[in-house]
Design a protein around this motif. Sequence first.
Motif, mmCIF file in Angstrom:
data_model
loop_
_atom_site.group_PDB
_atom_site.id
_atom_site.type_symbol
_atom_site.label_atom_id
_atom_site.label_comp_id
_atom_site.label_asym_id
_atom_site.label_seq_id
_atom_site.Cartn_x
_atom_site.Cartn_y
_atom_site.Cartn_z
ATOM 1 N N LEU A 64 20.784 -15.686 3.524
ATOM 2 C CA LEU A 64 20.236 -14.523 2.207
ATOM 3 C C LEU A 64 20.038 -13.680 2.644
ATOM 4 O O LEU A 64 19.172 -12.770 1.926
ATOM 5 C CB LEU A 64 18.556 -16.085 2.423
ATOM 6 N N VAL A 65 19.941 -13.066 3.641
ATOM 7 C CA VAL A 65 19.381 -11.845 4.523
ATOM 8 C C VAL A 65 19.970 -10.994 3.695
ATOM 9 O O VAL A 65 20.187 -10.245 2.984
ATOM 10 C CB VAL A 65 19.289 -11.583 5.592
ATOM 11 N N ARG A 66 21.451 -11.011 3.568
ATOM 12 C CA ARG A 66 23.002 -10.421 2.684
ATOM 13 C C ARG A 66 22.602 -10.273 2.022
ATOM 14 O O ARG A 66 22.637 -9.294 1.410
ATOM 15 C CB ARG A 66 24.125 -10.755 3.542
ATOM 16 N N ALA A 67 21.884 -11.238 0.814
ATOM 17 C CA ALA A 67 21.739 -11.896 -0.309
ATOM 18 C C ALA A 67 20.845 -10.252 -0.839
ATOM 19 O O ALA A 67 21.344 -10.006 -1.811
ATOM 20 C CB ALA A 67 21.635 -12.245 -1.076
ATOM 21 N N ALA A 68 20.015 -10.511 -0.444
ATOM 22 C CA ALA A 68 18.592 -9.159 -0.544
ATOM 23 C C ALA A 68 18.610 -8.069 0.181
ATOM 24 O O ALA A 68 17.536 -7.295 -0.643
ATOM 25 C CB ALA A 68 17.541 -10.122 0.570
ATOM 26 N N ILE A 69 19.784 -7.664 1.071
ATOM 27 C CA ILE A 69 20.219 -6.267 1.422
ATOM 28 C C ILE A 69 20.226 -5.206 -0.350
ATOM 29 O O ILE A 69 21.167 -6.128 -0.815
ATOM 30 C CB ILE A 69 20.764 -6.036 2.394
ATOM 31 N N THR A 70 19.893 -4.075 -0.539
ATOM 32 C CA THR A 70 20.367 -3.569 -2.365
ATOM 33 C C THR A 70 20.010 -2.353 -1.298
ATOM 34 O O THR A 70 20.239 -1.705 0.024
ATOM 35 C CB THR A 70 19.137 -3.481 -2.790
ATOM 36 N N ALA A 71 20.452 -0.944 -1.986
ATOM 37 C CA ALA A 71 20.216 0.278 -1.641
ATOM 38 C C ALA A 71 19.327 0.848 -1.574
ATOM 39 O O ALA A 71 19.146 1.807 -1.348
ATOM 40 C CB ALA A 71 21.568 1.218 -2.942
ATOM 41 N N ARG A 72 17.888 -0.030 -2.230
ATOM 42 C CA ARG A 72 16.686 0.462 -1.277
ATOM 43 C C ARG A 72 16.172 -0.084 -0.464
ATOM 44 O O ARG A 72 15.067 0.343 -0.101
ATOM 45 C CB ARG A 72 16.115 0.153 -3.306
ATOM 46 N N LEU A 112 1.199 -1.452 0.141
ATOM 47 C CA LEU A 112 -0.204 -0.217 -0.151
ATOM 48 C C LEU A 112 0.848 1.290 0.350
ATOM 49 O O LEU A 112 0.429 2.120 -0.307
ATOM 50 C CB LEU A 112 -1.000 -0.215 0.775
ATOM 51 N N GLN A 113 2.175 1.142 -0.051
ATOM 52 C CA GLN A 113 3.544 2.395 0.508
ATOM 53 C C GLN A 113 3.990 2.763 -1.278
ATOM 54 O O GLN A 113 4.789 3.283 -1.203
ATOM 55 C CB GLN A 113 4.253 1.792 1.512
ATOM 56 N N GLY A 114 3.651 1.547 -2.008
ATOM 57 C CA GLY A 114 3.949 1.311 -3.132
ATOM 58 C C GLY A 114 5.372 0.977 -3.328
ATOM 59 O O GLY A 114 6.119 1.301 -4.120
ATOM 60 N N ALA A 115 5.605 0.203 -2.449
ATOM 61 C CA ALA A 115 7.311 -0.593 -2.568
ATOM 62 C C ALA A 115 6.842 -1.810 -2.515
ATOM 63 O O ALA A 115 5.719 -2.391 -2.674
ATOM 64 C CB ALA A 115 7.556 -0.033 -0.475
ATOM 65 N N THR A 116 8.549 -2.048 -2.258
ATOM 66 C CA THR A 116 8.519 -3.865 -2.535
ATOM 67 C C THR A 116 9.025 -4.641 -1.811
ATOM 68 O O THR A 116 9.520 -4.502 -0.162
ATOM 69 C CB THR A 116 9.697 -3.990 -3.949
ATOM 70 N N ALA A 117 7.939 -5.714 -1.223
ATOM 71 C CA ALA A 117 8.315 -6.535 -0.450
ATOM 72 C C ALA A 117 8.764 -7.285 -0.773
ATOM 73 O O ALA A 117 8.889 -8.388 -1.663
ATOM 74 C CB ALA A 117 6.642 -7.106 0.226
ATOM 75 N N ILE A 118 9.805 -8.009 0.052
ATOM 76 C CA ILE A 118 11.028 -8.983 -0.423
ATOM 77 C C ILE A 118 11.019 -9.992 0.721
ATOM 78 O O ILE A 118 11.520 -10.329 1.949
ATOM 79 C CB ILE A 118 12.386 -8.386 0.087
#
Length: 385
Positions: free
Chosen positions: A153-161, A132-138
Amino acid sequence: MQSSLVLKSKLKSGISIFSTVGQLAAEYNAINLWQGAPGFVPDQVLVESAFQAIRDGLNQYAPMPGLLSLRQALAAKTAKLYGAQYDPNTEITITAGGLEAVYAAITALVHPGDEVIYFDPGFECYQPTIQLQGATAIPIKIPLDTMRIDWNLVRAAITARTRMIIINTPHNPSGAVFDRHDIENLISVTRGTDIVVLSDEVYEHMVYDGKVHQSMARYPELAERSVIVFSLGKTFHVTGWRVGYCVAPAEITKEIRMIHQYLVYSAPAPFQVALAAALADETNYLNLTDFYQKKRDLLIDSLSESALKVQPCASGFFLLADFRAVSDRSDRDFVLDLLRRKRVGTIPLSHFYSDGADTGMIRLSFCQPDEVLREGGRLLSQRDL
């Protein structure tokens, strides 16, 4: 009446399985092992305290952040339990249940284009609130054989966003709890970033077998970036009162309150008065561990002859049970069949997955009177399950 309006839904989730099970449970007069709401009468001193507040005229809006007396009591409780000092004026907000606190925090801190990491299985509100915030759920799946987060897996999923990581300890629905290994990894993956931690800790007082609740408030490096959500409704067996709260640093709290004021403005005033008084006696919440551990053990014992394979549970209200030894149906079909044939209400574990993944498991609630747990266990132990 039919409308000619053309509507575009923001969410595609449809009717929750909780609503479906609830309707069928009422129709079949089913044993309630599905609902995460305590099935027993709350303390009568607490109830009378709420009635007295109503009689005393506290029937209008409470202050937007919550009654100061309640915030002060919660600040003292948090300091004593976790060694963390939160300013009741600027860092504690009373909300309309823990759910509103989660929604307000995500809405306040997550923006379009952001990414939010959370874990499957998990509480159903996380993904839709992110969307609902226009964000991407990972979502990152927790292996059900270990109930442990894979931090690689958490480390691999983290990005600048990545803007937020949502954690839930004690965990619904698995009953798993964070340990020091999890804390160290969470500190490591967020250090030097602008990632906010949203920590759902509504089952903080239901941790069993000598384990310790690892609140984010215990760790200054996490507390300074965390919104921590708690539930007074669950703690005091009054979920229908809809009183929760969140703690966070002042600059984060300011953002959350700006959203909170437009959602509900304030939680019910007379209930806040009653809960503030009840917090003066710490046995009201410190005794919950023994109380619920006995109920957990009672349900496990009642299922000892069942073909269901009960999974370990270290916390919370719930047990997971594997039914694949008796059925190859989907967990949703199995749950609906149990309702119709055995008059026992449960919840399919797939409901707690973003992708609806079928695991061959169901969730059972043990926050019910002993006789309900015994009868539910008896019915689920019959040979024609």
